[in-house]
Design a protein around this motif. Structure first.
Motif, PDB file in Angstrom:
ATOM      1  N   ASN A   1      30.531 -42.010  51.514  1.00 11.89           N
ATOM      2  CA  ASN A   1      31.882 -42.077  52.060  1.00 11.89           C
ATOM      3  C   ASN A   1      32.866 -41.344  51.153  1.00 11.89           C
ATOM      4  N   ASP A   2      33.956 -40.856  51.746  1.00  5.33           N
ATOM      5  CA  ASP A   2      35.055 -40.237  51.000  1.00  5.33           C
ATOM      6  C   ASP A   2      34.548 -39.230  49.972  1.00  5.33           C
ATOM      7  N   SER A   3      33.616 -38.390  50.397  1.00  3.45           N
ATOM      8  CA  SER A   3      32.971 -37.448  49.477  1.00  3.45           C
ATOM      9  C   SER A   3      32.990 -36.039  50.058  1.00  3.45           C
ATOM     10  N   PHE A   4      32.987 -35.065  49.154  1.00  3.96           N
ATOM     11  CA  PHE A   4      32.767 -33.671  49.532  1.00  3.96           C
ATOM     12  C   PHE A   4      31.390 -33.327  48.979  1.00  3.96           C
ATOM     13  N   ILE A   5      30.446 -33.049  49.878  1.00  7.59           N
ATOM     14  CA  ILE A   5      29.055 -32.880  49.494  1.00  7.59           C
ATOM     15  C   ILE A   5      28.630 -31.438  49.752  1.00  7.59           C
ATOM     16  N   VAL A   6      28.032 -30.819  48.747  1.00  3.51           N
ATOM     17  CA  VAL A   6      27.519 -29.457  48.888  1.00  3.51           C
ATOM     18  C   VAL A   6      26.009 -29.496  48.682  1.00  3.51           C
ATOM     19  N   LEU A   7      25.273 -29.102  49.704  1.00  2.96           N
ATOM     20  CA  LEU A   7      23.824 -28.948  49.598  1.00  2.96           C
ATOM     21  C   LEU A   7      23.533 -27.464  49.440  1.00  2.96           C
ATOM     22  N   ASP A   8      23.041 -27.089  48.272  1.00  2.86           N
ATOM     23  CA  ASP A   8      22.763 -25.689  47.960  1.00  2.86           C
ATOM     24  C   ASP A   8      21.269 -25.402  48.113  1.00  2.86           C
ATOM     25  N   GLU A   9      20.920 -24.123  48.299  1.00  8.55           N
ATOM     26  CA  GLU A   9      19.518 -23.702  48.450  1.00  8.55           C
ATOM     27  C   GLU A   9      18.820 -24.476  49.570  1.00  8.55           C
ATOM     28  N   ALA A  10      19.542 -24.672  50.670  1.00  9.74           N
ATOM     29  CA  ALA A  10      19.034 -25.523  51.750  1.00  9.74           C
ATOM     30  C   ALA A  10      17.851 -24.910  52.487  1.00  9.74           C
ATOM     31  N   GLN A  11      17.575 -23.620  52.254  1.00 10.17           N
ATOM     32  CA  GLN A  11      16.386 -23.032  52.879  1.00 10.17           C
ATOM     33  C   GLN A  11      15.110 -23.678  52.356  1.00 10.17           C
ATOM     34  N   ASN A  12      15.217 -24.364  51.218  1.00  8.98           N
ATOM     35  CA  ASN A  12      14.036 -25.022  50.641  1.00  8.98           C
ATOM     36  C   ASN A  12      13.943 -26.501  50.992  1.00  8.98           C
ATOM     37  N   THR A  13      14.679 -26.915  52.017  1.00  3.75           N
ATOM     38  CA  THR A  13      14.504 -28.261  52.554  1.00  3.75           C
ATOM     39  C   THR A  13      13.514 -28.213  53.710  1.00  3.75           C
ATOM     40  N   THR A  14      12.791 -29.277  53.901  1.00  3.70           N
ATOM     41  CA  THR A  14      11.991 -29.430  55.116  1.00  3.70           C
ATOM     42  C   THR A  14      12.909 -29.943  56.220  1.00  3.70           C
TER      43      THR A  14
END
Length: 328
Positions: A229-242
Protein backbone atom coordinates in the motif's frame (compact mmCIF):
# COMPACT_ATOMS: atom_id res chain seq x y z
CA UNK A 1 9.70 18.89 -59.61
CA UNK A 2 10.60 20.18 -56.14
CA UNK A 3 9.51 23.76 -55.49
CA UNK A 4 11.90 26.28 -53.95
CA UNK A 5 10.80 28.44 -51.03
CA UNK A 6 12.43 31.23 -49.07
CA UNK A 7 11.43 31.81 -45.44
CA UNK A 8 12.81 34.15 -42.81
CA UNK A 9 12.73 34.34 -39.05
CA UNK A 10 14.04 37.02 -36.69
CA UNK A 11 15.73 36.18 -33.41
CA UNK A 12 14.69 38.41 -30.48
CA UNK A 13 17.38 40.94 -29.62
CA UNK A 14 17.77 39.74 -26.02
CA UNK A 15 19.32 36.50 -27.29
CA UNK A 16 22.93 36.66 -28.49
CA UNK A 17 23.21 34.96 -31.87
CA UNK A 18 26.17 32.90 -30.66
CA UNK A 19 23.82 31.21 -28.19
CA UNK A 20 21.82 29.86 -31.16
CA UNK A 21 24.62 29.32 -33.66
CA UNK A 22 27.24 27.97 -31.28
CA UNK A 23 30.93 28.71 -30.95
CA UNK A 24 32.44 28.84 -34.42
CA UNK A 25 28.92 28.34 -35.79
CA UNK A 26 29.09 24.71 -34.65
CA UNK A 27 25.35 24.42 -33.94
CA UNK A 28 24.47 26.15 -37.22
CA UNK A 29 26.61 23.60 -39.06
CA UNK A 30 24.63 20.80 -37.40
CA UNK A 31 21.41 22.27 -38.79
CA UNK A 32 22.97 22.74 -42.23
CA UNK A 33 24.21 19.14 -42.39
CA UNK A 34 20.76 17.88 -41.35
CA UNK A 35 19.02 19.84 -44.11
CA UNK A 36 21.37 19.65 -47.13
CA UNK A 37 18.64 20.87 -49.51
CA UNK A 38 18.37 24.22 -47.73
CA UNK A 39 20.76 27.19 -47.85
CA UNK A 40 20.84 29.06 -44.53
CA UNK A 41 21.96 32.69 -44.45
CA UNK A 42 22.46 34.62 -41.21
CA UNK A 43 22.55 38.42 -41.27
CA UNK A 44 22.40 40.20 -37.94
CA UNK A 45 19.55 38.63 -36.04
CA UNK A 46 17.71 37.48 -39.18
CA UNK A 47 17.92 33.93 -40.53
CA UNK A 48 16.90 33.18 -44.11
CA UNK A 49 16.28 29.63 -45.33
CA UNK A 50 16.07 28.95 -49.06
CA UNK A 51 15.47 25.59 -50.71
CA UNK A 52 13.07 22.65 -50.70
CA UNK A 53 9.70 23.92 -49.52
CA UNK A 54 9.15 21.23 -46.88
CA UNK A 55 12.67 21.36 -45.49
CA UNK A 56 12.71 25.16 -45.46
CA UNK A 57 9.73 25.28 -43.14
CA UNK A 58 11.38 22.75 -40.83
CA UNK A 59 14.61 24.78 -40.69
CA UNK A 60 12.68 27.87 -39.60
CA UNK A 61 10.80 25.79 -37.04
CA UNK A 62 14.11 24.47 -35.66
CA UNK A 63 15.41 27.99 -35.02
CA UNK A 64 12.09 29.06 -33.51
CA UNK A 65 12.31 26.06 -31.15
CA UNK A 66 15.85 27.13 -30.23
CA UNK A 67 14.43 30.47 -29.12
CA UNK A 68 11.75 28.75 -27.01
CA UNK A 69 14.42 26.63 -25.31
CA UNK A 70 16.54 29.70 -24.57
CA UNK A 71 13.46 31.49 -23.22
CA UNK A 72 12.96 28.56 -20.80
CA UNK A 73 16.49 28.83 -19.48
CA UNK A 74 18.16 26.08 -21.51
CA UNK A 75 21.64 26.35 -22.95
CA UNK A 76 21.83 24.96 -26.45
CA UNK A 77 24.35 22.18 -26.96
CA UNK A 78 24.89 19.38 -29.47
CA UNK A 79 22.58 17.00 -27.61
CA UNK A 80 19.48 19.18 -27.42
CA UNK A 81 20.10 20.61 -30.90
CA UNK A 82 20.17 17.05 -32.29
CA UNK A 83 16.98 16.23 -30.37
CA UNK A 84 15.26 19.36 -31.65
CA UNK A 85 16.15 18.54 -35.25
CA UNK A 86 14.95 14.94 -34.89
CA UNK A 87 11.60 15.93 -33.38
CA UNK A 88 10.95 18.61 -36.01
CA UNK A 89 11.90 16.31 -38.89
CA UNK A 90 9.68 13.51 -37.57
CA UNK A 91 6.73 15.93 -37.21
CA UNK A 92 6.04 14.65 -33.71
CA UNK A 93 2.98 15.60 -31.67
CA UNK A 94 5.20 17.27 -29.06
CA UNK A 95 7.36 20.29 -29.68
CA UNK A 96 11.07 20.02 -28.78
CA UNK A 97 10.60 22.66 -26.06
CA UNK A 98 7.81 20.56 -24.49
CA UNK A 99 10.00 17.47 -24.44
CA UNK A 100 13.24 19.02 -23.23
CA UNK A 101 11.58 21.21 -20.58
CA UNK A 102 9.61 18.41 -18.89
CA UNK A 103 11.30 18.07 -15.52
CA UNK A 104 10.95 14.68 -13.84
CA UNK A 105 13.21 15.45 -10.87
CA UNK A 106 15.86 17.91 -9.72
CA UNK A 107 18.74 16.98 -7.41
CA UNK A 108 21.52 19.39 -6.43
CA UNK A 109 20.61 21.71 -9.28
CA UNK A 110 20.68 18.96 -11.92
CA UNK A 111 17.40 18.29 -13.66
CA UNK A 112 16.42 14.85 -14.93
CA UNK A 113 14.41 15.36 -18.11
CA UNK A 114 13.29 13.29 -21.10
CA UNK A 115 15.62 13.55 -24.06
CA UNK A 116 13.36 12.00 -26.68
CA UNK A 117 9.67 12.00 -27.57
CA UNK A 118 9.46 8.35 -26.51
CA UNK A 119 10.79 9.23 -23.07
CA UNK A 120 8.30 12.11 -22.80
CA UNK A 121 5.42 9.75 -23.60
CA UNK A 122 6.80 7.30 -21.03
CA UNK A 123 6.84 9.94 -18.28
CA UNK A 124 3.31 11.03 -19.15
CA UNK A 125 2.15 7.39 -19.02
CA UNK A 126 3.66 6.95 -15.54
CA UNK A 127 1.94 10.13 -14.36
CA UNK A 128 -1.50 9.09 -15.58
CA UNK A 129 -1.60 5.31 -15.01
CA UNK A 130 -1.51 2.97 -12.03
CA UNK A 131 0.70 0.43 -13.81
CA UNK A 132 3.06 1.36 -16.63
CA UNK A 133 5.18 -1.05 -18.64
CA UNK A 134 8.33 0.49 -20.11
CA UNK A 135 9.65 -1.89 -22.75
CA UNK A 136 12.78 -1.19 -24.77
CA UNK A 137 16.50 -1.76 -25.28
CA UNK A 138 19.36 -0.76 -23.01
CA UNK A 139 20.09 2.93 -22.77
CA UNK A 140 16.53 4.20 -23.30
CA UNK A 141 16.25 5.48 -19.73
CA UNK A 142 13.29 3.28 -18.85
CA UNK A 143 14.57 2.33 -15.38
CA UNK A 144 16.28 5.64 -14.62
CA UNK A 145 13.19 7.73 -15.41
CA UNK A 146 10.93 5.35 -13.47
CA UNK A 147 13.15 5.74 -10.42
CA UNK A 148 13.17 9.52 -10.81
CA UNK A 149 9.37 9.49 -10.75
CA UNK A 150 9.47 7.23 -7.68
CA UNK A 151 11.76 9.64 -5.81
CA UNK A 152 9.54 12.57 -6.84
CA UNK A 153 6.42 10.76 -5.57
CA UNK A 154 8.14 10.15 -2.22
CA UNK A 155 9.32 13.77 -1.96
CA UNK A 156 5.86 15.11 -2.71
CA UNK A 157 4.29 12.66 -0.21
CA UNK A 158 2.17 10.95 -2.86
CA UNK A 159 3.51 7.65 -1.47
CA UNK A 160 5.05 6.60 1.84
CA UNK A 161 7.77 4.35 0.44
CA UNK A 162 9.68 3.24 -2.63
CA UNK A 163 10.19 -0.43 -3.45
CA UNK A 164 12.76 -1.36 -6.11
CA UNK A 165 12.99 -4.97 -7.18
CA UNK A 166 14.49 -7.25 -9.82
CA UNK A 167 14.40 -10.98 -10.47
CA UNK A 168 17.76 -12.45 -9.44
CA UNK A 169 18.23 -14.35 -12.69
CA UNK A 170 20.85 -13.20 -15.16
CA UNK A 171 23.21 -14.92 -17.57
CA UNK A 172 22.27 -18.37 -16.26
CA UNK A 173 23.58 -17.80 -12.71
CA UNK A 174 21.69 -19.17 -9.72
CA UNK A 175 21.95 -17.55 -6.32
CA UNK A 176 22.42 -20.85 -4.50
CA UNK A 177 25.68 -21.48 -6.30
CA UNK A 178 27.16 -18.05 -5.67
CA UNK A 179 29.53 -17.59 -2.69
CA UNK A 180 28.80 -15.34 0.30
CA UNK A 181 25.88 -14.27 2.46
CA UNK A 182 22.41 -13.65 1.04
CA UNK A 183 23.09 -9.91 0.78
CA UNK A 184 26.42 -10.52 -0.96
CA UNK A 185 24.69 -12.86 -3.39
CA UNK A 186 21.93 -10.44 -4.35
CA UNK A 187 24.03 -7.25 -4.28
CA UNK A 188 25.33 -7.57 -7.88
CA UNK A 189 21.76 -7.87 -9.18
CA UNK A 190 20.54 -4.84 -7.25
CA UNK A 191 23.62 -2.64 -7.64
CA UNK A 192 22.33 -0.77 -10.76
CA UNK A 193 19.29 0.31 -8.75
CA UNK A 194 21.48 1.62 -5.93
CA UNK A 195 23.66 3.48 -8.44
CA UNK A 196 20.62 5.26 -9.88
CA UNK A 197 19.34 6.11 -6.39
CA UNK A 198 22.64 7.76 -5.48
CA UNK A 199 22.29 9.94 -8.60
CA UNK A 200 18.95 11.23 -7.29
CA UNK A 201 19.47 11.46 -3.54
CA UNK A 202 22.35 12.06 -1.16
CA UNK A 203 24.01 8.82 -0.02
CA UNK A 204 23.35 9.61 3.65
CA UNK A 205 19.66 10.14 2.93
CA UNK A 206 19.43 6.86 0.99
CA UNK A 207 21.04 5.00 3.91
CA UNK A 208 18.69 6.60 6.45
CA UNK A 209 15.56 5.92 4.39
CA UNK A 210 16.60 2.30 3.83
CA UNK A 211 17.18 1.82 7.56
CA UNK A 212 13.66 3.15 8.20
CA UNK A 213 12.17 0.93 5.51
CA UNK A 214 11.05 3.95 3.47
CA UNK A 215 13.18 2.68 0.59
CA UNK A 216 13.45 -1.04 0.00
CA UNK A 217 15.66 -2.67 -2.60
CA UNK A 218 15.10 -6.41 -2.76
CA UNK A 219 14.87 -9.42 -5.10
CA UNK A 220 11.46 -10.13 -6.60
CA UNK A 221 11.08 -13.29 -4.50
CA UNK A 222 10.83 -11.05 -1.40
CA UNK A 223 7.54 -9.61 -2.72
CA UNK A 224 5.60 -12.87 -2.41
CA UNK A 225 2.72 -12.86 0.07
CA UNK A 226 2.78 -9.09 0.64
CA UNK A 227 0.29 -6.29 -0.05
CA UNK A 228 2.07 -3.05 -0.97
CA UNK A 229 0.00 0.00 0.00
CA UNK A 230 0.97 3.66 -0.50
CA UNK A 231 4.07 2.61 -2.43
CA UNK A 232 5.82 3.40 -5.69
CA UNK A 233 7.14 0.07 -6.94
CA UNK A 234 9.62 -0.41 -9.78
CA UNK A 235 10.16 -3.90 -11.17
CA UNK A 236 13.33 -3.84 -13.28
CA UNK A 237 14.63 -6.48 -15.73
CA UNK A 238 11.10 -7.86 -15.94
CA UNK A 239 11.94 -9.88 -19.06
CA UNK A 240 13.51 -12.35 -16.62
CA UNK A 241 10.27 -13.02 -14.77
CA UNK A 242 8.16 -16.07 -15.49
CA UNK A 243 4.45 -15.52 -16.18
CA UNK A 244 3.76 -16.80 -12.64
CA UNK A 245 6.20 -14.31 -11.12
CA UNK A 246 4.70 -11.46 -13.15
CA UNK A 247 1.21 -12.33 -11.90
CA UNK A 248 2.54 -12.56 -8.33
CA UNK A 249 4.13 -9.12 -8.61
CA UNK A 250 1.16 -7.35 -10.20
CA UNK A 251 -1.24 -8.72 -7.58
CA UNK A 252 0.88 -7.25 -4.75
CA UNK A 253 -0.36 -3.76 -5.63
CA UNK A 254 -2.35 -2.19 -2.81
CA UNK A 255 -4.28 1.04 -2.25
CA UNK A 256 -2.55 4.31 -3.10
CA UNK A 257 0.23 2.55 -4.99
CA UNK A 258 1.74 2.89 -8.44
CA UNK A 259 3.96 0.41 -10.29
CA UNK A 260 6.36 0.67 -13.21
CA UNK A 261 7.58 -2.50 -14.88
CA UNK A 262 10.65 -2.21 -17.11
CA UNK A 263 12.44 -4.67 -19.34
CA UNK A 264 13.93 -5.57 -22.70
CA UNK A 265 12.20 -8.53 -24.37
CA UNK A 266 15.27 -9.12 -26.56
CA UNK A 267 17.47 -9.86 -23.51
CA UNK A 268 15.73 -12.78 -21.79
CA UNK A 269 18.07 -14.83 -19.55
CA UNK A 270 15.55 -17.43 -18.45
CA UNK A 271 16.38 -21.11 -19.03
CA UNK A 272 15.61 -22.34 -22.54
CA UNK A 273 11.95 -23.11 -23.03
CA UNK A 274 10.69 -20.79 -20.27
CA UNK A 275 8.38 -18.00 -21.38
CA UNK A 276 9.03 -14.45 -20.19
CA UNK A 277 6.31 -12.89 -18.10
CA UNK A 278 6.97 -9.58 -19.84
CA UNK A 279 6.38 -11.11 -23.25
CA UNK A 280 2.97 -12.59 -22.41
CA UNK A 281 1.54 -9.93 -20.07
CA UNK A 282 0.53 -7.55 -22.85
CA UNK A 283 -1.92 -10.08 -24.31
CA UNK A 284 -3.42 -10.59 -20.85
CA UNK A 285 -3.87 -6.96 -19.73
CA UNK A 286 -4.89 -5.29 -22.99
CA UNK A 287 -8.33 -4.11 -21.86
CA UNK A 288 -7.66 -2.99 -18.29
CA UNK A 289 -7.94 0.74 -17.58
CA UNK A 290 -5.06 2.33 -15.73
CA UNK A 291 -2.53 -0.02 -17.37
CA UNK A 292 -0.27 1.42 -20.06
CA UNK A 293 2.34 -0.18 -22.31
CA UNK A 294 5.02 2.22 -23.50
CA UNK A 295 7.39 1.00 -26.20
CA UNK A 296 10.84 2.61 -26.38
CA UNK A 297 13.14 1.95 -29.31
CA UNK A 298 16.67 2.51 -30.53
CA UNK A 299 15.63 6.09 -31.31
CA UNK A 300 15.26 6.65 -27.55
CA UNK A 301 18.76 5.46 -26.64
CA UNK A 302 20.45 8.36 -24.86
CA UNK A 303 23.85 6.85 -24.19
CA UNK A 304 26.81 7.34 -26.51
CA UNK A 305 25.81 7.67 -30.18
CA UNK A 306 27.44 4.33 -30.97
CA UNK A 307 25.07 2.54 -28.56
CA UNK A 308 22.10 3.74 -30.60
CA UNK A 309 23.75 2.42 -33.75
CA UNK A 310 24.55 -0.92 -32.08
CA UNK A 311 20.93 -1.33 -30.94
CA UNK A 312 19.68 -0.59 -34.46
CA UNK A 313 22.22 -2.98 -36.04
CA UNK A 314 21.06 -5.80 -33.75
CA UNK A 315 17.41 -5.02 -34.55
CA UNK A 316 18.11 -5.31 -38.28
CA UNK A 317 20.06 -8.53 -37.71
CA UNK A 318 17.24 -10.05 -35.60
CA UNK A 319 14.64 -9.08 -38.22
CA UNK A 320 16.76 -10.69 -40.92
CA UNK A 321 17.19 -13.87 -38.86
CA UNK A 322 13.45 -14.04 -38.21
CA UNK A 323 12.77 -13.63 -41.92
CA UNK A 324 15.22 -16.41 -42.81
CA UNK A 325 13.65 -18.69 -40.21
CA UNK A 326 10.13 -18.14 -41.47
CA UNK A 327 11.20 -19.03 -45.01
CA UNK A 328 12.85 -22.22 -43.79
Amino acid sequence: MTSTTQLKTSIPGHHAMVSLLGSGDGLLKMVESSFPRVDILVRGNEITATGDSGDTGQVVQVFEEFVKLLDRGHTLDEANVATTITIVRDAEHFSPAEVLSDEALTHRGRAIRPKTVGQKRYLDAIRSNTITFGIGPAGTGKTYLAMAMAVLALRSKEVNRIILTRPAVEAGERLGFLPGTLFEKIDPYLRPLFDALYDMMDAEQVTLLMERGTIEVAPLAFMRGRTLNDSFIVLDEAQNTTPEQMKMFLTRLGFGSKAVVTGDVTQVDLPSGRHSGLQVVRDILTDIGGVSFCELSGRDVVRHRIVQEIVEAYRVFDDRQSGDGSRG
